[in-house]
Write a protein that holds these residues in place. Structure first.
Motif, PDB file in Angstrom:
ATOM      1  N   THR A 100       1.264  -1.473   0.335  1.00 48.90           N
ATOM      2  CA  THR A 100      -0.097   0.132   0.486  1.00 48.90           C
ATOM      3  C   THR A 100       1.077   1.453   0.012  1.00 48.90           C
ATOM      4  O   THR A 100       1.276   1.416   0.411  1.00 48.90           O
ATOM      5  CB  THR A 100      -0.805  -0.020   1.421  1.00 48.90           C
ATOM      6  OG1 THR A 100      -1.648  -0.593   1.286  1.00 48.90           O
ATOM      7  CG2 THR A 100      -2.007   1.310   1.198  1.00 48.90           C
ATOM      8  N   ILE A 101       0.695   1.812  -0.810  1.00 46.44           N
ATOM      9  CA  ILE A 101       1.662   3.568  -1.652  1.00 46.44           C
ATOM     10  C   ILE A 101       0.214   4.316  -0.293  1.00 46.44           C
ATOM     11  O   ILE A 101      -0.774   4.746  -0.606  1.00 46.44           O
ATOM     12  CB  ILE A 101       1.669   3.933  -2.132  1.00 46.44           C
ATOM     13  CG1 ILE A 101       2.047   2.848  -3.221  1.00 46.44           C
ATOM     14  CG2 ILE A 101       1.933   5.123  -2.090  1.00 46.44           C
ATOM     15  CD1 ILE A 101       2.088   3.857  -5.069  1.00 46.44           C
ATOM     16  N   PRO A 102       0.665   5.122   1.044  1.00 42.84           N
ATOM     17  CA  PRO A 102       0.735   5.896   1.737  1.00 42.84           C
ATOM     18  C   PRO A 102      -0.386   6.741   1.388  1.00 42.84           C
ATOM     19  O   PRO A 102       0.451   7.940   0.575  1.00 42.84           O
ATOM     20  CB  PRO A 102       0.972   5.623   2.877  1.00 42.84           C
ATOM     21  CG  PRO A 102       2.280   5.902   3.209  1.00 42.84           C
ATOM     22  CD  PRO A 102       2.191   4.583   1.867  1.00 42.84           C
ATOM     23  N   ALA A 103      -1.875   7.598   1.305  1.00 43.22           N
ATOM     24  CA  ALA A 103      -1.698   8.948   0.760  1.00 43.22           C
ATOM     25  C   ALA A 103      -0.979   9.383   1.501  1.00 43.22           C
ATOM     26  O   ALA A 103      -0.054   9.778   2.027  1.00 43.22           O
ATOM     27  CB  ALA A 103      -2.743   9.472   1.564  1.00 43.22           C
ATOM     28  N   GLY A 104      -0.324  10.369   0.739  1.00 42.56           N
ATOM     29  CA  GLY A 104       0.802  12.136   0.941  1.00 42.56           C
ATOM     30  C   GLY A 104       2.223  11.283  -0.173  1.00 42.56           C
ATOM     31  O   GLY A 104       3.077  12.360   0.890  1.00 42.56           O
ATOM     32  N   ALA A 105       2.544  10.095   0.400  1.00 45.71           N
ATOM     33  CA  ALA A 105       3.657   9.532   0.603  1.00 45.71           C
ATOM     34  C   ALA A 105       4.431  10.685  -1.005  1.00 45.71           C
ATOM     35  O   ALA A 105       4.459  10.897  -2.045  1.00 45.71           O
ATOM     36  CB  ALA A 105       3.739   8.254  -0.040  1.00 45.71           C
ATOM     37  N   ASP A 106       5.716  10.790  -0.707  1.00 43.64           N
ATOM     38  CA  ASP A 106       7.055  11.666  -1.604  1.00 43.64           C
ATOM     39  C   ASP A 106       7.102  10.007  -2.396  1.00 43.64           C
ATOM     40  O   ASP A 106       8.517   9.303  -1.390  1.00 43.64           O
ATOM     41  CB  ASP A 106       7.554  12.697  -0.874  1.00 43.64           C
ATOM     42  CG  ASP A 106       8.501  12.604  -1.430  1.00 43.64           C
ATOM     43  OD1 ASP A 106       8.684  12.647  -2.968  1.00 43.64           O
ATOM     44  OD2 ASP A 106       9.842  13.206  -1.314  1.00 43.64           O
ATOM     45  N   LEU A 107       6.613   9.691  -3.013  1.00 43.17           N
ATOM     46  CA  LEU A 107       7.352   9.204  -4.159  1.00 43.17           C
ATOM     47  C   LEU A 107       7.995   9.147  -5.374  1.00 43.17           C
ATOM     48  O   LEU A 107       8.836   9.157  -6.828  1.00 43.17           O
ATOM     49  CB  LEU A 107       6.321   8.325  -5.038  1.00 43.17           C
ATOM     50  CG  LEU A 107       5.209   7.777  -4.020  1.00 43.17           C
ATOM     51  CD1 LEU A 107       3.831   6.875  -5.122  1.00 43.17           C
ATOM     52  CD2 LEU A 107       5.809   7.229  -3.661  1.00 43.17           C
ATOM     53  N   GLY A 108       9.062  10.918  -4.988  1.00 45.09           N
ATOM     54  CA  GLY A 108      10.011  11.005  -6.260  1.00 45.09           C
ATOM     55  C   GLY A 108      11.070  10.931  -6.449  1.00 45.09           C
ATOM     56  O   GLY A 108      11.411  11.335  -7.686  1.00 45.09           O
ATOM     57  N   GLY A 109      11.679  10.022  -5.536  1.00 43.84           N
ATOM     58  CA  GLY A 109      13.044   9.508  -5.889  1.00 43.84           C
ATOM     59  C   GLY A 109      12.884   7.980  -6.097  1.00 43.84           C
ATOM     60  O   GLY A 109      14.255   7.474  -5.970  1.00 43.84           O
ATOM     61  N   LEU A 110      11.623   7.125  -5.950  1.00 47.40           N
ATOM     62  CA  LEU A 110      11.618   5.825  -5.844  1.00 47.40           C
ATOM     63  C   LEU A 110      12.057   5.284  -7.544  1.00 47.40           C
ATOM     64  O   LEU A 110      12.375   4.116  -7.508  1.00 47.40           O
ATOM     65  CB  LEU A 110      10.367   5.651  -5.821  1.00 47.40           C
ATOM     66  CG  LEU A 110       9.729   5.782  -4.355  1.00 47.40           C
ATOM     67  CD1 LEU A 110       8.537   4.748  -3.922  1.00 47.40           C
ATOM     68  CD2 LEU A 110      10.845   5.122  -3.355  1.00 47.40           C
ATOM     69  N   ALA A 111      11.895   6.212  -8.562  1.00 46.21           N
ATOM     70  CA  ALA A 111      12.096   5.684  -9.867  1.00 46.21           C
ATOM     71  C   ALA A 111      13.004   5.614 -10.126  1.00 46.21           C
ATOM     72  O   ALA A 111      13.997   6.573  -9.647  1.00 46.21           O
ATOM     73  CB  ALA A 111      10.995   6.669 -11.288  1.00 46.21           C
ATOM     74  N   GLY A 112      14.352   4.580 -10.878  1.00 48.79           N
ATOM     75  CA  GLY A 112      15.338   3.967 -11.083  1.00 48.79           C
ATOM     76  C   GLY A 112      15.964   5.145 -12.088  1.00 48.79           C
ATOM     77  O   GLY A 112      14.898   5.804 -12.765  1.00 48.79           O
ATOM     78  N   ASP A 113      17.038   5.406 -12.619  1.00 47.65           N
ATOM     79  CA  ASP A 113      17.765   5.499 -13.635  1.00 47.65           C
ATOM     80  C   ASP A 113      17.003   4.825 -14.911  1.00 47.65           C
ATOM     81  O   ASP A 113      16.592   6.185 -16.194  1.00 47.65           O
ATOM     82  CB  ASP A 113      18.732   5.739 -14.382  1.00 47.65           C
ATOM     83  CG  ASP A 113      19.860   6.299 -12.994  1.00 47.65           C
ATOM     84  OD1 ASP A 113      18.890   6.864 -12.140  1.00 47.65           O
ATOM     85  OD2 ASP A 113      21.250   5.493 -13.012  1.00 47.65           O
ATOM     86  N   ASP A 114      16.026   4.570 -14.913  1.00 44.55           N
ATOM     87  CA  ASP A 114      15.873   3.712 -15.596  1.00 44.55           C
ATOM     88  C   ASP A 114      13.854   4.041 -15.826  1.00 44.55           C
ATOM     89  O   ASP A 114      13.023   4.334 -16.932  1.00 44.55           O
ATOM     90  CB  ASP A 114      15.585   2.540 -16.699  1.00 44.55           C
ATOM     91  CG  ASP A 114      14.525   1.552 -15.474  1.00 44.55           C
ATOM     92  OD1 ASP A 114      14.222   2.045 -14.410  1.00 44.55           O
ATOM     93  OD2 ASP A 114      14.440  -0.141 -15.065  1.00 44.55           O
TER      94      ASP A 114
END
Length: 263
Positions: A227-241
């Motif tokens: 579960t991705i909680p509401a308001g979570a900061d996901l900005g740095g989760l994606a990798g270089d790809d």
């Protein structure tokens, strides 16, 4: 025919043609040119049943998914009488002979011919073919789009090919749409095929800080929930790809392994 060209191959197929137009390959092989780029070739020997057949030469890139061009022979009827096979040019109808045809044989006749001598008449000629590609079945989240290569002149279909990764792209697009439509509260994403989001999905989730996202997925045959909680900061989760795996989301947000398979 000259066909020696770096990066290309020429293939020869024997195809059975059904009355409804369905074409089924029964034999095939790659033609190997001589040094000057010319030559002849045959398919492997196969036993065939009586019916309508044609030969098709396909020119395509080595390792390519789609033919560059192809050309068909005229259609031929294959008949069997006892142990003897006869091959004749195929005609849908056999018109009656007119006076001007009586000395040369009936126009459109289907008498057997041998040693490569074709009968008199006006047989259908092979099309030179200009292939255009069109999506004939769009992708969905579980199935890739189907691409048809079809001649714009005669309408013959040269190939049907799945468009790689188009089902995954459809899944991502559908997920972004579900997130935006939900807006707030909770949205549930369930998949048994895919194990990652791209950056566009993560950005869409961050646009709705009042929305939590439950993700049911399978990994190596086991079902998980994260579960991705509401308001979570996901900005740095994606990798270089540009992608973020569900197993990584599990590490970040504390996912769980489910005892029961829900899909």
């Amino acid at each position: 025919m000259g066909y020696q060209e770096p990066g290309y191959i020429l293939e020869l197929y024997l195809n059975r043609v059904e009355e409804d137009g369905t074409v089924t390959p029964v034999a095939g092989g790659i033609l190997n040119p001589t040094q000057d780029g010319t030559g002849t070739g045959t398919t492997e020997g196969v036993k065939v049943t009586p019916g309508i057949y044609k030969a098709t030469a396909v020119w395509q890139r080595k390792g390519g998914d789609f033919p560059v061009s192809f050309q068909d022979s005229p259609l031929y009827d294959v008949a069997k009488e006892g142990e003897r096979y006869t091959v004749t040019l195929h005609h849908d109808t056999v018109p009656e002979a007119g006076p001007e045809e009586s000395s040369q044989g009936q126009k459109g006749s289907s008498q057997p011919f041998e040693s490569g001598e074709e009968e008199a008449g006006e047989p259908w000629q092979g099309c030179s073919h200009h292939i255009v590609y069109e999506i004939v079945q769009p992708a969905d989240r579980e199935r890739d789009a189907l691409l048809a290569g079809q001649c714009s002149i005669c309408g013959d279909v040269a190939s049907y090919t799945d468009v790689p990764n188009s089902a995954y792209e459809a899944f991502l697009e559908e997920t972004v749409d579900m997130v935006h439509r939900a807006g707030q509260g909770e949205v549930v994403i369930a998949t048994s095929l895919w194990i990652s989001f791209n950056r566009e999905v993560l950005d869409a989730v961050m646009e709705h800080p009042g929305l939590s996202v439950k993700v049911f997925y399978k990994y190596e045959g086991v079902q998980y929930l994260v579960t991705i909680p509401a308001g979570a900061d996901l900005g740095g989760l994606a990798g270089d790809d540009g992608f973020c795996g569900f197993r990584y989301l599990d590490l970040v947000f504390g996912g769980e392994r489910l005892a029961e398979d829900n899909f």
